[in-house]
Design a protein around this motif. Structure first.
Motif, PDB file in Angstrom:
ATOM      1  N   ALA A  57      -6.703 -12.783 107.467  1.00 35.37           N
ATOM      2  CA  ALA A  57      -5.780 -13.141 106.386  1.00 35.37           C
ATOM      3  C   ALA A  57      -6.395 -14.229 105.506  1.00 35.37           C
ATOM      4  O   ALA A  57      -6.247 -14.229 104.267  1.00 35.37           O
ATOM      5  CB  ALA A  57      -4.440 -13.611 106.966  1.00 35.37           C
ATOM      6  N   CYS A  58      -7.109 -15.153 106.124  1.00 32.37           N
ATOM      7  CA  CYS A  58      -7.770 -16.227 105.367  1.00 32.37           C
ATOM      8  C   CYS A  58      -8.883 -15.659 104.486  1.00 32.37           C
ATOM      9  O   CYS A  58      -9.071 -16.079 103.335  1.00 32.37           O
ATOM     10  CB  CYS A  58      -8.292 -17.280 106.346  1.00 32.37           C
ATOM     11  N   VAL A  59      -9.620 -14.667 105.014  1.00 34.45           N
ATOM     12  CA  VAL A  59     -10.649 -13.988 104.217  1.00 34.45           C
ATOM     13  C   VAL A  59      -9.998 -13.312 103.008  1.00 34.45           C
ATOM     14  O   VAL A  59     -10.478 -13.415 101.872  1.00 34.45           O
ATOM     15  CB  VAL A  59     -11.401 -12.943 105.088  1.00 34.45           C
ATOM     16  N   GLN A  60      -8.862 -12.650 103.241  1.00 33.49           N
ATOM     17  CA  GLN A  60      -8.174 -11.966 102.137  1.00 33.49           C
ATOM     18  C   GLN A  60      -7.698 -12.964 101.074  1.00 33.49           C
ATOM     19  O   GLN A  60      -7.787 -12.695  99.877  1.00 33.49           O
ATOM     20  CB  GLN A  60      -6.982 -11.168 102.673  1.00 33.49           C
ATOM     21  N   ALA A  61      -7.187 -14.102 101.528  1.00 30.20           N
ATOM     22  CA  ALA A  61      -6.724 -15.127 100.579  1.00 30.20           C
ATOM     23  C   ALA A  61      -7.911 -15.651  99.756  1.00 30.20           C
ATOM     24  O   ALA A  61      -7.787 -15.895  98.541  1.00 30.20           O
ATOM     25  CB  ALA A  61      -6.046 -16.266 101.337  1.00 30.20           C
ATOM     26  N   THR A  62      -9.063 -15.806 100.396  1.00 30.98           N
ATOM     27  CA  THR A  62     -10.261 -16.283  99.686  1.00 30.98           C
ATOM     28  C   THR A  62     -10.689 -15.259  98.636  1.00 30.98           C
ATOM     29  O   THR A  62     -11.032 -15.616  97.496  1.00 30.98           O
ATOM     30  CB  THR A  62     -11.417 -16.534 100.686  1.00 30.98           C
ATOM     31  N   LEU A  63     -10.649 -13.975  98.988  1.00 32.36           N
ATOM     32  CA  LEU A  63     -11.004 -12.921  98.039  1.00 32.36           C
ATOM     33  C   LEU A  63     -10.027 -12.900  96.861  1.00 32.36           C
ATOM     34  O   LEU A  63     -10.432 -12.743  95.699  1.00 32.36           O
ATOM     35  CB  LEU A  63     -11.029 -11.556  98.741  1.00 32.36           C
ATOM     36  N   ALA A  64      -8.734 -13.070  97.159  1.00 26.98           N
ATOM     37  CA  ALA A  64      -7.725 -13.063  96.086  1.00 26.98           C
ATOM     38  C   ALA A  64      -7.966 -14.218  95.116  1.00 26.98           C
ATOM     39  O   ALA A  64      -7.878 -14.059  93.894  1.00 26.98           O
ATOM     40  CB  ALA A  64      -6.316 -13.151  96.697  1.00 26.98           C
ATOM     41  N   THR A  65      -8.298 -15.387  95.656  1.00 23.18           N
ATOM     42  CA  THR A  65      -8.576 -16.554  94.805  1.00 23.18           C
ATOM     43  C   THR A  65      -9.785 -16.303  93.905  1.00 23.18           C
ATOM     44  O   THR A  65      -9.779 -16.623  92.717  1.00 23.18           O
ATOM     45  CB  THR A  65      -8.825 -17.807  95.685  1.00 23.18           C
ATOM     46  N   ARG A  78     -16.689  -2.072  91.807  1.00 24.25           N
ATOM     47  CA  ARG A  78     -17.297  -0.888  92.406  1.00 24.25           C
ATOM     48  C   ARG A  78     -17.264  -0.933  93.929  1.00 24.25           C
ATOM     49  O   ARG A  78     -17.478   0.079  94.578  1.00 24.25           O
ATOM     50  CB  ARG A  78     -18.751  -0.767  91.944  1.00 24.25           C
ATOM     51  N   GLY A  79     -17.070  -2.113  94.485  1.00 26.64           N
ATOM     52  CA  GLY A  79     -17.051  -2.198  95.940  1.00 26.64           C
ATOM     53  C   GLY A  79     -17.064  -3.641  96.404  1.00 26.64           C
ATOM     54  O   GLY A  79     -16.902  -4.569  95.606  1.00 26.64           O
ATOM     55  N   ILE A  80     -17.290  -3.809  97.710  1.00 27.10           N
ATOM     56  CA  ILE A  80     -17.327  -5.144  98.318  1.00 27.10           C
ATOM     57  C   ILE A  80     -18.614  -5.260  99.137  1.00 27.10           C
ATOM     58  O   ILE A  80     -18.902  -4.412  99.987  1.00 27.10           O
ATOM     59  CB  ILE A  80     -16.101  -5.367  99.235  1.00 27.10           C
ATOM     60  N   GLY A  81     -19.391  -6.311  98.845  1.00 20.88           N
ATOM     61  CA  GLY A  81     -20.594  -6.604  99.623  1.00 20.88           C
ATOM     62  C   GLY A  81     -20.326  -7.819 100.496  1.00 20.88           C
ATOM     63  O   GLY A  81     -19.746  -8.795 100.029  1.00 20.88           O
ATOM     64  N   VAL A  82     -20.736  -7.751 101.774  1.00 22.28           N
ATOM     65  CA  VAL A  82     -20.435  -8.835 102.712  1.00 22.28           C
ATOM     66  C   VAL A  82     -21.678  -9.243 103.498  1.00 22.28           C
ATOM     67  O   VAL A  82     -22.360  -8.392 104.073  1.00 22.28           O
ATOM     68  CB  VAL A  82     -19.354  -8.395 103.740  1.00 22.28           C
ATOM     69  N   GLY A  83     -21.948 -10.538 103.510  1.00 18.11           N
ATOM     70  CA  GLY A  83     -22.935 -11.092 104.440  1.00 18.11           C
ATOM     71  C   GLY A  83     -22.163 -11.846 105.504  1.00 18.11           C
ATOM     72  O   GLY A  83     -21.279 -12.645 105.185  1.00 18.11           O
ATOM     73  N   CYS A  84     -22.467 -11.594 106.775  1.00 15.57           N
ATOM     74  CA  CYS A  84     -21.701 -12.220 107.857  1.00 15.57           C
ATOM     75  C   CYS A  84     -22.659 -12.633 108.964  1.00 15.57           C
ATOM     76  O   CYS A  84     -23.682 -11.968 109.182  1.00 15.57           O
ATOM     77  CB  CYS A  84     -20.668 -11.214 108.377  1.00 15.57           C
ATOM     78  N   GLY A  85     -22.322 -13.705 109.658  1.00 21.84           N
ATOM     79  CA  GLY A  85     -23.133 -14.134 110.788  1.00 21.84           C
ATOM     80  C   GLY A  85     -23.217 -13.031 111.837  1.00 21.84           C
ATOM     81  O   GLY A  85     -22.265 -12.278 112.019  1.00 21.84           O
ATOM     82  N   ARG A 111     -11.723  -2.666 108.160  1.00 21.88           N
ATOM     83  CA  ARG A 111     -10.518  -3.382 107.756  1.00 21.88           C
ATOM     84  C   ARG A 111     -10.539  -3.690 106.262  1.00 21.88           C
ATOM     85  O   ARG A 111      -9.520  -3.588 105.569  1.00 21.88           O
ATOM     86  CB  ARG A 111     -10.376  -4.693 108.569  1.00 21.88           C
ATOM     87  N   LEU A 112     -11.698  -4.076 105.738  1.00 20.76           N
ATOM     88  CA  LEU A 112     -11.787  -4.366 104.294  1.00 20.76           C
ATOM     89  C   LEU A 112     -11.607  -3.080 103.487  1.00 20.76           C
ATOM     90  O   LEU A 112     -10.893  -3.058 102.481  1.00 20.76           O
ATOM     91  CB  LEU A 112     -13.132  -5.024 103.961  1.00 20.76           C
ATOM     92  N   ALA A 113     -12.246  -1.992 103.939  1.00 19.84           N
ATOM     93  CA  ALA A 113     -12.133  -0.719 103.215  1.00 19.84           C
ATOM     94  C   ALA A 113     -10.682  -0.254 103.181  1.00 19.84           C
ATOM     95  O   ALA A 113     -10.172   0.194 102.144  1.00 19.84           O
ATOM     96  CB  ALA A 113     -13.020   0.335 103.874  1.00 19.84           C
ATOM     97  N   ALA A 114      -9.986  -0.401 104.308  1.00 26.03           N
ATOM     98  CA  ALA A 114      -8.584   0.034 104.374  1.00 26.03           C
ATOM     99  C   ALA A 114      -7.694  -0.858 103.504  1.00 26.03           C
ATOM    100  O   ALA A 114      -6.767  -0.382 102.842  1.00 26.03           O
ATOM    101  CB  ALA A 114      -8.104   0.002 105.824  1.00 26.03           C
ATOM    102  N   SER A 115      -8.003  -2.158 103.461  1.00 25.49           N
ATOM    103  CA  SER A 115      -7.147  -3.088 102.707  1.00 25.49           C
ATOM    104  C   SER A 115      -7.335  -2.967 101.202  1.00 25.49           C
ATOM    105  O   SER A 115      -6.397  -3.187 100.441  1.00 25.49           O
ATOM    106  CB  SER A 115      -7.439  -4.536 103.101  1.00 25.49           C
ATOM    107  N   TYR A 116      -8.567  -2.649 100.748  1.00 28.02           N
ATOM    108  CA  TYR A 116      -8.839  -2.710  99.307  1.00 28.02           C
ATOM    109  C   TYR A 116      -9.124  -1.347  98.681  1.00 28.02           C
ATOM    110  O   TYR A 116      -9.220  -1.238  97.457  1.00 28.02           O
ATOM    111  CB  TYR A 116     -10.000  -3.677  99.028  1.00 28.02           C
ATOM    112  N   GLY A 117      -9.305  -0.309  99.504  1.00 34.19           N
ATOM    113  CA  GLY A 117      -9.563   1.017  98.953  1.00 34.19           C
ATOM    114  C   GLY A 117     -10.890   1.101  98.199  1.00 34.19           C
ATOM    115  O   GLY A 117     -11.029   1.870  97.257  1.00 34.19           O
ATOM    116  N   LEU A 118     -11.862   0.278  98.610  1.00 38.88           N
ATOM    117  CA  LEU A 118     -13.176   0.261  97.947  1.00 38.88           C
ATOM    118  C   LEU A 118     -14.270   0.502  98.992  1.00 38.88           C
ATOM    119  O   LEU A 118     -14.079   0.195 100.171  1.00 38.88           O
ATOM    120  CB  LEU A 118     -13.422  -1.116  97.299  1.00 38.88           C
ATOM    121  N   PRO A 119     -15.436   1.023  98.552  1.00 37.38           N
ATOM    122  CA  PRO A 119     -16.575   1.079  99.477  1.00 37.38           C
ATOM    123  C   PRO A 119     -16.978  -0.343  99.880  1.00 37.38           C
ATOM    124  O   PRO A 119     -16.931  -1.258  99.045  1.00 37.38           O
ATOM    125  CB  PRO A 119     -17.686   1.718  98.631  1.00 37.38           C
TER     126      PRO A 119
END
Ligand SMILES: [Zn+2]
Length: 336
Positions: A57-65, A78-85, A111-119
């Motif tokens: 939820a905190c990740v989603q709030a950060t993306l919304a901001t 066009r999509g979402i790119g993620v770098g993660c530990g 989870r990100l794909a389902a929440s935002y409908g993006l690749p």
């Protein structure tokens, strides 16, 4: 599959992605376009929690901001790119970051794909940094680049002939677990004497604590909590113990780079992360050790430079991961 969202800016057609950088201490997000322009950059501390859903939820709030700050909406992207530990399952994007205990085998990509409908494209944060520096930073034009992060851990990514190297399971570039001292300190991975066990911030702090217990005089005596940042600050102030520890870390990196240069015929190494910000205190001993150890003519031509993208390196890299994986943008090519 993609929304048909493209723009024209200064005569160039650009596409934009939402870029996300998830680390043990910070979450960062921004909208990044195919020319490398960053909009709506936001950064906040990674919540210390055992609650997996709360962290998402905190990740989603950060993306919304970030979206709001960039004046963009999801239909613009066009999509979402993620770098993660790491470590993570690649390319399915199930993550178990060592420094984020709330997520173990967490299906981040799904989870990100389902929440935002993006690749969505998820990869290791150090690979993202390497590709981002190749695209927009100190790695531009390199033919065989190693990008490194020396911070809470020691990570890396390889960009050879313009392409990020993945390896059999997505883990290519784990330079932090190259063994420098066979009888050295125990590493978090279970081995002994890995680069990470010597040069990472927490390793510096542990080495300082051992020295203090032996009675080595230092301004770090009584420093609580004793962290890698505290050691770096003491070194900048001239404390001999701290200066010695940073030099030791720099020499360990230099020794590993001599081997990596021979193995991969590297022409450039870019180093980012907190420890590397100590500047000459780390880079001088590093370059000295590299010069002593790298004796083949081609390895002597290796240049080692600090990263250039600073706090935005993670999001620029996350966008670069997406652009390269989907062929949406060229990230440049090696200098002839
Ligand atoms: Zn290790």
């Amino acid at each position: 599959m993609f929304p048909r969202a493209v723009w024209e800016r200064e005569g160039r057609v650009v596409a934009r992605v939402l870029a996300l950088d998830i680390g043990g201490t910070k979450l960062a997000a921004a909208v990044v376009d195919t020319t490398g322009q960053v909009a709506g950059f936001v950064e906040r501390p990674t919540p210390v929690t055992a609650d997996s859903a709360g962290l998402f939820a905190c990740v989603q709030a950060t993306l919304a901001t970030a979206l709001q700050a960039a004046g963009a909406s999801l239909s613009d992207l066009r999509g979402i790119g993620v770098g993660c530990g790491g470590p993570m399952g690649y390319p399915e994007g199930r993550v178990s970051p060592l420094n984020i205990p709330a997520w173990r085998d967490f299906p981040l990509r799904e989870r990100l794909a389902a929440s935002y409908g993006l690749p969505v494209w998820v990869d290791n944060d150090a690979k993202a940094l390497a590709l981002g520096e190749y695209w927009q930073g100190a790695g531009r034009g390199a033919r065989a680049l190693l990008g490194m992060v020396v911070s809470t851990g020691v990570g890396g990514g390889l960009v050879l002939e313009g392409q990020l190297v993945h390896g059999a399971r997505g883990n290519a570039g784990h330079i932090g677990h190259v063994i420098v001292r066979p009888n050295g300190p125990r590493c978090g991975c279970g081995a002994r004497g890995c680069l990470e066990a010597i040069a990472a911030g927490p390793s510096l702090a542990r080495a300082a604590a051992r020295a203090l217990r032996r009675g080595v005089p230092s301004g770090l005596q009584g420093c609580a909590p004793l962290t890698g940042q505290a050691v770096a600050a003491a070194a900048r102030a001239g404390d001999p113990l701290a200066v010695g520890l940073l030099a030791d870390a720099g020499r360990a990196v230099g020794r590993v780079l001599a081997s990596a240069a021979a193995l991969l015929d590297l022409d450039r190494v870019v180093i980012g992360g907190g420890v590397s910000q100590a500047g000459a205190l780390v880079f001088e001993p590093l370059r000295g050790e590299l010069a002593r150890r790298a004796r083949l003519a081609f390895t002597r031509e290796l240049t080692v430079v600090p990263a250039q993208l600073g706090r935005q390196a993670g999001v620029v890299g996350a966008a670069a991961l997406f652009f390269q994986a989907t062929h949406l943008a060229s990230l440049g090519s090696p200098t002839p």
